[in-house]
Motif scaffolding. Structure first.
Motif, PDB file in Angstrom:
ATOM      1  N   PRO A  91       7.314 -35.001  30.562  1.00  0.00           N
ATOM      2  CA  PRO A  91       8.619 -34.884  31.243  1.00  0.00           C
ATOM      3  C   PRO A  91       8.893 -36.076  32.159  1.00  0.00           C
ATOM      4  CG  PRO A  91       7.008 -33.439  32.270  1.00  0.00           C
ATOM      5  CD  PRO A  91       6.339 -34.006  31.054  1.00  0.00           C
ATOM      6  N   GLU A  92      10.148 -36.246  32.488  1.00  0.00           N
ATOM      7  CA  GLU A  92      10.560 -37.384  33.309  1.00  0.00           C
ATOM      8  C   GLU A  92       9.879 -37.392  34.667  1.00  0.00           C
ATOM      9  OE1 GLU A  92      12.319 -40.069  32.503  1.00  0.00           O
ATOM     10  OE2 GLU A  92      12.256 -39.259  30.473  1.00  0.00           O
ATOM     11  N   GLN A  93       9.678 -36.217  35.240  1.00  0.00           N
ATOM     12  CA  GLN A  93       9.021 -36.141  36.549  1.00  0.00           C
ATOM     13  C   GLN A  93       7.618 -36.725  36.483  1.00  0.00           C
ATOM     14  OE1 GLN A  93       8.632 -32.137  38.057  1.00  0.00           O
ATOM     15  NE2 GLN A  93       7.614 -32.792  39.969  1.00  0.00           N
ATOM     16  N   ALA A  94       6.892 -36.412  35.407  1.00  0.00           N
ATOM     17  CA  ALA A  94       5.541 -36.946  35.245  1.00  0.00           C
ATOM     18  C   ALA A  94       5.579 -38.443  34.961  1.00  0.00           C
ATOM     19  CB  ALA A  94       4.818 -36.208  34.120  1.00  0.00           C
ATOM     20  N   LYS A  95       6.511 -38.882  34.121  1.00  0.00           N
ATOM     21  CA  LYS A  95       6.627 -40.309  33.827  1.00  0.00           C
ATOM     22  C   LYS A  95       6.871 -41.113  35.106  1.00  0.00           C
ATOM     23  CE  LYS A  95       8.335 -40.069  29.057  1.00  0.00           C
ATOM     24  NZ  LYS A  95       9.467 -40.386  28.149  1.00  0.00           N
ATOM     25  N   LYS A  96       7.725 -40.593  35.943  1.00  0.00           N
ATOM     26  CA  LYS A  96       8.064 -41.288  37.187  1.00  0.00           C
ATOM     27  C   LYS A  96       6.839 -41.485  38.062  1.00  0.00           C
ATOM     28  CE  LYS A  96      11.044 -40.992  41.272  1.00  0.00           C
ATOM     29  NZ  LYS A  96      12.102 -40.202  41.967  1.00  0.00           N
ATOM     30  N   VAL A  97       6.033 -40.446  38.217  1.00  0.00           N
ATOM     31  CA  VAL A  97       4.882 -40.541  39.109  1.00  0.00           C
ATOM     32  C   VAL A  97       3.776 -41.385  38.476  1.00  0.00           C
ATOM     33  CG1 VAL A  97       3.674 -38.436  38.397  1.00  0.00           C
ATOM     34  CG2 VAL A  97       3.541 -39.187  40.763  1.00  0.00           C
ATOM     35  N   PHE A  98       3.636 -41.354  37.152  1.00  0.00           N
ATOM     36  CA  PHE A  98       2.681 -42.236  36.482  1.00  0.00           C
ATOM     37  C   PHE A  98       3.059 -43.699  36.714  1.00  0.00           C
ATOM     38  CE2 PHE A  98       1.195 -38.788  33.459  1.00  0.00           C
ATOM     39  CZ  PHE A  98      -0.146 -38.902  33.784  1.00  0.00           C
ATOM     40  N   LEU A  99       4.336 -44.010  36.588  1.00  0.00           N
ATOM     41  CA  LEU A  99       4.779 -45.389  36.769  1.00  0.00           C
ATOM     42  C   LEU A  99       4.603 -45.846  38.217  1.00  0.00           C
ATOM     43  CD1 LEU A  99       7.975 -45.428  34.513  1.00  0.00           C
ATOM     44  CD2 LEU A  99       5.732 -46.427  34.032  1.00  0.00           C
ATOM     45  N   GLN A 100       4.771 -44.943  39.166  1.00  0.00           N
ATOM     46  CA  GLN A 100       4.513 -45.291  40.559  1.00  0.00           C
ATOM     47  C   GLN A 100       3.040 -45.662  40.749  1.00  0.00           C
ATOM     48  OE1 GLN A 100       5.829 -41.773  42.627  1.00  0.00           O
ATOM     49  NE2 GLN A 100       7.959 -42.470  42.781  1.00  0.00           N
ATOM     50  N   ALA A 101       2.163 -44.908  40.096  1.00  0.00           N
ATOM     51  CA  ALA A 101       0.731 -45.200  40.189  1.00  0.00           C
ATOM     52  C   ALA A 101       0.399 -46.527  39.518  1.00  0.00           C
ATOM     53  CB  ALA A 101      -0.076 -44.073  39.556  1.00  0.00           C
ATOM     54  N   VAL A 102       1.043 -46.813  38.394  1.00  0.00           N
ATOM     55  CA  VAL A 102       0.855 -48.101  37.719  1.00  0.00           C
ATOM     56  C   VAL A 102       1.198 -49.245  38.666  1.00  0.00           C
ATOM     57  CG1 VAL A 102       1.824 -49.606  35.929  1.00  0.00           C
ATOM     58  CG2 VAL A 102       1.131 -47.269  35.363  1.00  0.00           C
ATOM     59  N   ASP A 103       2.310 -49.106  39.376  1.00  0.00           N
ATOM     60  CA  ASP A 103       2.710 -50.141  40.336  1.00  0.00           C
ATOM     61  C   ASP A 103       1.653 -50.329  41.421  1.00  0.00           C
ATOM     62  OD1 ASP A 103       5.073 -50.615  38.994  1.00  0.00           O
ATOM     63  OD2 ASP A 103       6.291 -49.333  40.304  1.00  0.00           O
ATOM     64  N   LYS A 104       1.086 -49.236  41.886  1.00  0.00           N
ATOM     65  CA  LYS A 104       0.056 -49.308  42.924  1.00  0.00           C
ATOM     66  C   LYS A 104      -1.147 -50.120  42.445  1.00  0.00           C
ATOM     67  CE  LYS A 104       1.349 -46.834  46.585  1.00  0.00           C
ATOM     68  NZ  LYS A 104       1.240 -47.298  48.007  1.00  0.00           N
ATOM     69  N   TYR A 105      -1.572 -49.871  41.217  1.00  0.00           N
ATOM     70  CA  TYR A 105      -2.721 -50.607  40.677  1.00  0.00           C
ATOM     71  C   TYR A 105      -2.374 -52.070  40.430  1.00  0.00           C
ATOM     72  CZ  TYR A 105      -5.877 -46.668  40.273  1.00  0.00           C
ATOM     73  OH  TYR A 105      -6.724 -45.625  40.572  1.00  0.00           O
ATOM     74  N   ASN A 106      -1.192 -52.331  39.934  1.00  0.00           N
ATOM     75  CA  ASN A 106      -0.803 -53.723  39.694  1.00  0.00           C
ATOM     76  C   ASN A 106      -0.696 -54.516  40.994  1.00  0.00           C
ATOM     77  OD1 ASN A 106      -0.738 -53.517  36.902  1.00  0.00           O
ATOM     78  ND2 ASN A 106       1.451 -53.011  36.820  1.00  0.00           N
ATOM     79  N   GLU A 107      -0.312 -53.846  42.068  1.00  0.00           N
ATOM     80  CA  GLU A 107      -0.204 -54.517  43.369  1.00  0.00           C
ATOM     81  C   GLU A 107      -1.553 -55.010  43.881  1.00  0.00           C
ATOM     82  OE1 GLU A 107       1.693 -51.706  45.907  1.00  0.00           O
ATOM     83  OE2 GLU A 107       3.658 -51.927  44.945  1.00  0.00           O
ATOM     84  N   THR A 108      -2.646 -54.442  43.400  1.00  0.00           N
ATOM     85  CA  THR A 108      -3.971 -54.889  43.847  1.00  0.00           C
ATOM     86  C   THR A 108      -4.291 -56.293  43.339  1.00  0.00           C
ATOM     87  OG1 THR A 108      -5.203 -54.040  41.924  1.00  0.00           O
ATOM     88  CG2 THR A 108      -4.788 -52.498  43.762  1.00  0.00           C
ATOM     89  N   GLY A 109      -3.686 -56.677  42.218  1.00  0.00           N
ATOM     90  CA  GLY A 109      -3.997 -57.972  41.616  1.00  0.00           C
ATOM     91  C   GLY A 109      -5.337 -57.990  40.889  1.00  0.00           C
ATOM     92  N   ILE A 110      -6.014 -56.846  40.836  1.00  0.00           N
ATOM     93  CA  ILE A 110      -7.331 -56.765  40.194  1.00  0.00           C
ATOM     94  C   ILE A 110      -7.194 -56.406  38.722  1.00  0.00           C
ATOM     95  CG2 ILE A 110      -9.583 -55.629  40.231  1.00  0.00           C
ATOM     96  CD1 ILE A 110      -9.055 -55.053  43.226  1.00  0.00           C
ATOM     97  N   VAL A 111      -6.316 -55.452  38.436  1.00  0.00           N
ATOM     98  CA  VAL A 111      -6.041 -55.060  37.056  1.00  0.00           C
ATOM     99  C   VAL A 111      -4.554 -55.245  36.784  1.00  0.00           C
ATOM    100  CG1 VAL A 111      -7.950 -53.434  36.842  1.00  0.00           C
ATOM    101  CG2 VAL A 111      -5.769 -52.646  37.776  1.00  0.00           C
ATOM    102  N   LYS A 112      -4.230 -55.325  35.497  1.00  0.00           N
ATOM    103  CA  LYS A 112      -2.835 -55.477  35.093  1.00  0.00           C
ATOM    104  C   LYS A 112      -2.524 -54.436  34.037  1.00  0.00           C
ATOM    105  CE  LYS A 112       0.599 -58.884  33.675  1.00  0.00           C
ATOM    106  NZ  LYS A 112       0.819 -60.312  33.287  1.00  0.00           N
ATOM    107  N   LEU A 113      -1.659 -53.482  34.392  1.00  0.00           N
ATOM    108  CA  LEU A 113      -1.267 -52.410  33.496  1.00  0.00           C
ATOM    109  C   LEU A 113       0.140 -52.684  32.994  1.00  0.00           C
ATOM    110  CD1 LEU A 113      -3.721 -51.256  35.016  1.00  0.00           C
ATOM    111  CD2 LEU A 113      -2.524 -49.058  35.141  1.00  0.00           C
ATOM    112  N   MET A 114       0.291 -52.793  31.690  1.00  0.00           N
ATOM    113  CA  MET A 114       1.566 -53.173  31.089  1.00  0.00           C
ATOM    114  C   MET A 114       2.008 -52.147  30.060  1.00  0.00           C
ATOM    115  SD  MET A 114       0.414 -57.130  30.437  1.00  0.00           S
ATOM    116  CE  MET A 114      -1.186 -56.553  29.822  1.00  0.00           C
ATOM    117  N   PRO A 115       3.330 -51.967  29.917  1.00  0.00           N
ATOM    118  CA  PRO A 115       3.804 -51.003  28.910  1.00  0.00           C
ATOM    119  C   PRO A 115       3.505 -51.509  27.506  1.00  0.00           C
ATOM    120  CG  PRO A 115       5.647 -52.213  29.860  1.00  0.00           C
ATOM    121  CD  PRO A 115       4.439 -52.576  30.672  1.00  0.00           C
ATOM    122  N   LEU A 116       3.122 -50.595  26.644  1.00  0.00           N
ATOM    123  CA  LEU A 116       2.847 -50.937  25.251  1.00  0.00           C
ATOM    124  C   LEU A 116       4.158 -50.931  24.482  1.00  0.00           C
ATOM    125  CD1 LEU A 116       0.795 -51.411  22.928  1.00  0.00           C
ATOM    126  CD2 LEU A 116       0.706 -48.924  22.651  1.00  0.00           C
TER     127      LEU A 116
END
Length: 227
Positions: A91-116
């Motif tokens: 559902p959209e609610q879950a997608k939204k929170v997953f993408l927020q978490a992706v942003d958090k990890y990408n902000e670290t500069g340690i890992v890079k999570l990209m959409p397939l």
């Protein structure tokens, strides 16, 4: 003999999943579930066993304060680049929170999570985001919020990297509790190789604290995995 052992290792798929539970539902920590075997009725008993084991084992975290590394990720050579996609029915609610978490990890500069986009990349790390429905049995004493873990294929990635095809899921049976940034960060952490931490400042503490910032120990362990 070495090439035989190597071949065996290539075809062995290692899978670790972790339960994340709601605060105040039990008095101690959550239980790891291995090989996708889920035993909710035994959760409270195993929680206490796990706590005792960690206390007596003299783990890396106890000695150094670091966030532990998932056992199947230890010693693996993993690329820091991941492609993610959503399973059907998220559902959209879950997608939204997953993408927020992706942003958090990408902000670290340690890992890079990209959409397939397009077809699966055969030699690249991937994360599948999904939801599932699981109502906890009456009297079990815990509310399961999510599951996550790495799935390692040794030596089959590009440039002799090990390949990780992990999954992170949210229990849509309890959306108000599970579809939170703290839960998605925790489950993605498992996929990337972070294990449960006994420190409440860590996003990997097994009981949800609503924490959405990485501790210095979380970041140090991510760097160790993806150095």
């Amino acid at each position: 003999m070495k090439w035989i052992n190597r071949l065996v290792a290539v075809v062995v798929v290692l899978l670790t999943l972790n339960i994340f539970i709601q605060p105040d539902s039990v008095k101690s920590i959550g239980k790891r579930v291995n090989n996708a075997v889920d035993l909710p009725a035994m959760l409270k008993t195993e929680i206490d066993k796990t706590a005792t084991h960690v206390k007596n084992a003299g783990t890396t975290q106890t000695n150094s304060g670091e966030t532990p590394i998932e056992s199947i990720v230890q010693g693996r050579k993993l690329s820091n680049k991941y492609y993610y996609h959503f399973a059907s029915g998220v559902p959209e609610q879950a997608k939204k929170v997953f993408l927020q978490a992706v942003d958090k990890y990408n902000e670290t500069g340690i890992v890079k999570l990209m959409p397939l986009s397009g077809q699966t990349k055969s030699q690249s790390n991937e994360i599948t985001f999904y939801v599932y429905h699981k109502r906890v049995e009456t009297g079990s004493g815990a509310v399961e919020l999510g599951l996550g873990g790495p799935k390692i294929y040794p030596w089959v990635g590009s440039h002799n990297y090990d390949l990780n095809r992990g999954k992170a899921g949210l229990n849509a049976e309890y959306p108000q509790s599970s579809m939170q940034l703290s839960v998605t960060m925790h489950e993605i952490g498992h996929v990337l190789g972070l294990d449960h931490s006994m420190k409440r400042s860590s996003i990997m503490f097994p009981v949800d604290q609503g924490r959405t910032s990485f501790s210095k120990e979380d970041l140090a362990t991510l760097r160790k995995i993806y150095q």
